[in-house]
Write a protein that holds these residues in place. Sequence first.
Motif, mmCIF file in Angstrom:
data_model
loop_
_atom_site.group_PDB
_atom_site.id
_atom_site.type_symbol
_atom_site.label_atom_id
_atom_site.label_comp_id
_atom_site.label_asym_id
_atom_site.label_seq_id
_atom_site.Cartn_x
_atom_site.Cartn_y
_atom_site.Cartn_z
ATOM 1 N N UNK A 295 32.510 81.743 38.182
ATOM 2 C CA UNK A 295 33.714 82.328 37.603
ATOM 3 C C UNK A 295 33.703 82.175 36.085
ATOM 4 N N UNK A 296 34.573 82.902 35.432
ATOM 5 C CA UNK A 296 34.618 82.883 33.967
ATOM 6 C C UNK A 296 35.088 81.544 33.423
ATOM 7 N N UNK A 297 35.867 80.778 34.201
ATOM 8 C CA UNK A 297 36.382 79.484 33.732
ATOM 9 C C UNK A 297 35.527 78.313 34.218
ATOM 10 N N UNK A 298 34.334 78.593 34.711
ATOM 11 C CA UNK A 298 33.460 77.525 35.207
ATOM 12 C C UNK A 298 32.271 77.357 34.267
ATOM 13 N N UNK A 299 31.841 76.083 34.103
ATOM 14 C CA UNK A 299 30.705 75.770 33.235
ATOM 15 C C UNK A 299 29.603 75.115 34.043
ATOM 16 N N UNK A 300 28.405 75.293 33.575
ATOM 17 C CA UNK A 300 27.265 74.589 34.150
ATOM 18 C C UNK A 300 27.099 73.252 33.433
ATOM 19 N N UNK A 301 26.628 72.245 34.158
ATOM 20 C CA UNK A 301 26.499 70.921 33.561
ATOM 21 C C UNK A 301 25.482 70.911 32.427
ATOM 22 N N UNK A 302 24.407 71.702 32.554
ATOM 23 C CA UNK A 302 23.429 71.688 31.470
ATOM 24 C C UNK A 302 23.949 72.376 30.217
ATOM 25 N N UNK A 303 25.094 73.073 30.315
ATOM 26 C CA UNK A 303 25.746 73.559 29.111
ATOM 27 C C UNK A 303 26.435 72.405 28.384
ATOM 28 N N UNK A 304 26.923 71.434 29.127
ATOM 29 C CA UNK A 304 27.711 70.340 28.542
ATOM 30 C C UNK A 304 26.809 69.232 28.028
ATOM 31 N N UNK A 305 25.843 68.787 28.863
ATOM 32 C CA UNK A 305 24.957 67.707 28.422
ATOM 33 C C UNK A 305 24.092 68.207 27.264
ATOM 34 N N UNK A 306 24.024 67.371 26.231
ATOM 35 C CA UNK A 306 23.281 67.739 25.026
ATOM 36 C C UNK A 306 24.140 68.333 23.931
ATOM 37 N N UNK A 307 25.391 68.713 24.257
ATOM 38 C CA UNK A 307 26.285 69.285 23.250
ATOM 39 C C UNK A 307 26.909 68.179 22.414
ATOM 40 N N UNK A 308 27.006 68.390 21.106
ATOM 41 C CA UNK A 308 27.607 67.411 20.214
ATOM 42 C C UNK A 308 29.120 67.429 20.342
ATOM 43 N N UNK A 309 29.724 66.247 20.242
ATOM 44 C CA UNK A 309 31.182 66.081 20.233
ATOM 45 C C UNK A 309 31.599 65.766 18.798
ATOM 46 N N UNK A 310 32.550 66.486 18.308
ATOM 47 C CA UNK A 310 32.997 66.298 16.932
ATOM 48 C C UNK A 310 34.395 65.704 16.898
ATOM 49 N N UNK A 311 34.675 65.046 15.798
ATOM 50 C CA UNK A 311 35.994 64.450 15.576
ATOM 51 C C UNK A 311 36.952 65.518 15.082
ATOM 52 N N UNK A 312 38.250 65.189 14.970
ATOM 53 C CA UNK A 312 39.207 66.204 14.484
ATOM 54 C C UNK A 312 38.875 66.743 13.098
ATOM 55 N N UNK A 313 38.209 65.933 12.250
ATOM 56 C CA UNK A 313 37.875 66.416 10.915
ATOM 57 C C UNK A 313 36.496 67.062 10.848
ATOM 58 N N UNK A 314 35.871 67.281 12.011
ATOM 59 C CA UNK A 314 34.604 68.008 12.036
ATOM 60 C C UNK A 314 33.369 67.146 11.996
ATOM 61 N N UNK A 315 33.502 65.819 11.932
ATOM 62 C CA UNK A 315 32.332 64.942 11.911
ATOM 63 C C UNK A 315 31.750 64.816 13.321
ATOM 64 N N UNK A 316 30.436 64.736 13.383
ATOM 65 C CA UNK A 316 29.761 64.611 14.675
ATOM 66 C C UNK A 316 29.808 63.162 15.132
ATOM 67 N N UNK A 317 30.377 62.949 16.307
ATOM 68 C CA UNK A 317 30.443 61.599 16.874
ATOM 69 C C UNK A 317 29.144 61.273 17.596
ATOM 70 N N UNK A 318 28.674 62.183 18.388
ATOM 71 C CA UNK A 318 27.452 61.982 19.159
ATOM 72 C C UNK A 318 27.300 63.103 20.170
ATOM 73 N N UNK A 319 26.170 63.097 20.869
ATOM 74 C CA UNK A 319 25.886 64.131 21.873
ATOM 75 C C UNK A 319 26.167 63.592 23.270
ATOM 76 N N UNK A 320 26.632 64.465 24.132
ATOM 77 C CA UNK A 320 26.913 64.079 25.520
ATOM 78 C C UNK A 320 25.591 63.917 26.268
#
Length: 242
Positions: A84-109
């Motif tokens: 479905x359009x609102x579903x994600x694959x796990x390999x889309x999420x793992x490896x993606x960077x997580x950023x803070x509210x001010x745009x700084x990179x915290x780390x990758x999932x």
Amino acid sequence: MRKLLLTTTLALPLTFGAALAQDTAPAADPAMEPADSAPMADPGAAPATDPMAETTTEPMEEETDAAEAAAAASAAEKVEVEQAANEWRLDWITGTNVTSPDGETIGAISDLIMDGETGEMKAAIIGVGGFLGIGEKQIALPWADLTVNSDAQEITSDLTQEEAEAAPEYVFRDQAAAAGDMADPAMGTAPAADPMATGTAPAADPMATEPAADPMATEPATDPMATEPADDMGAETPAPAN
């Protein structure tokens, strides 16, 4: 009259010989006669169709098609067919960077934590700090606190870079052993000791005893010729009495 008798006389031997030859000819052996063969088939004609082949093939094909159709209909009710359009694959999420509210990179999932009973996503594991994966620590961010946009290509959190570096490291648990690998609690006795692993020292190998001393290696007896001569020169000769 003479001609008639002469003609009759010549005809009788011929007639008698033909009759004799006919009577003496061997009778045909019925066993030697070829059996009645079927008429030769026309090479250009199409072969005759076997009625048994038609009656057995068609029902089998119909049964196979019906079984495949039933299996497909049953499987369609037990599996998901389309993402479905609102579903994600796990390999889309793992490896993606997580950023803070001010745009700084915290780390990758690097991993995801889910509830084993409800299947609900609980947290995302993020590697913080370190260099090229060396020396980093793993922290867990609640999945409900993450904002995932653009098919998991952009993930943001309300955690700042300073808070991520000061956050405690996440503690993983060990995976439970499979049912077949777990020890039976009723079998509380320790396994029998390996007789080859007993603590008794092995008997000494008689072949490993120290060899007898080499008689040739004993110290040679003192050479009587090598004794030190008495020092007569150093001793004073008593003076003769007057």
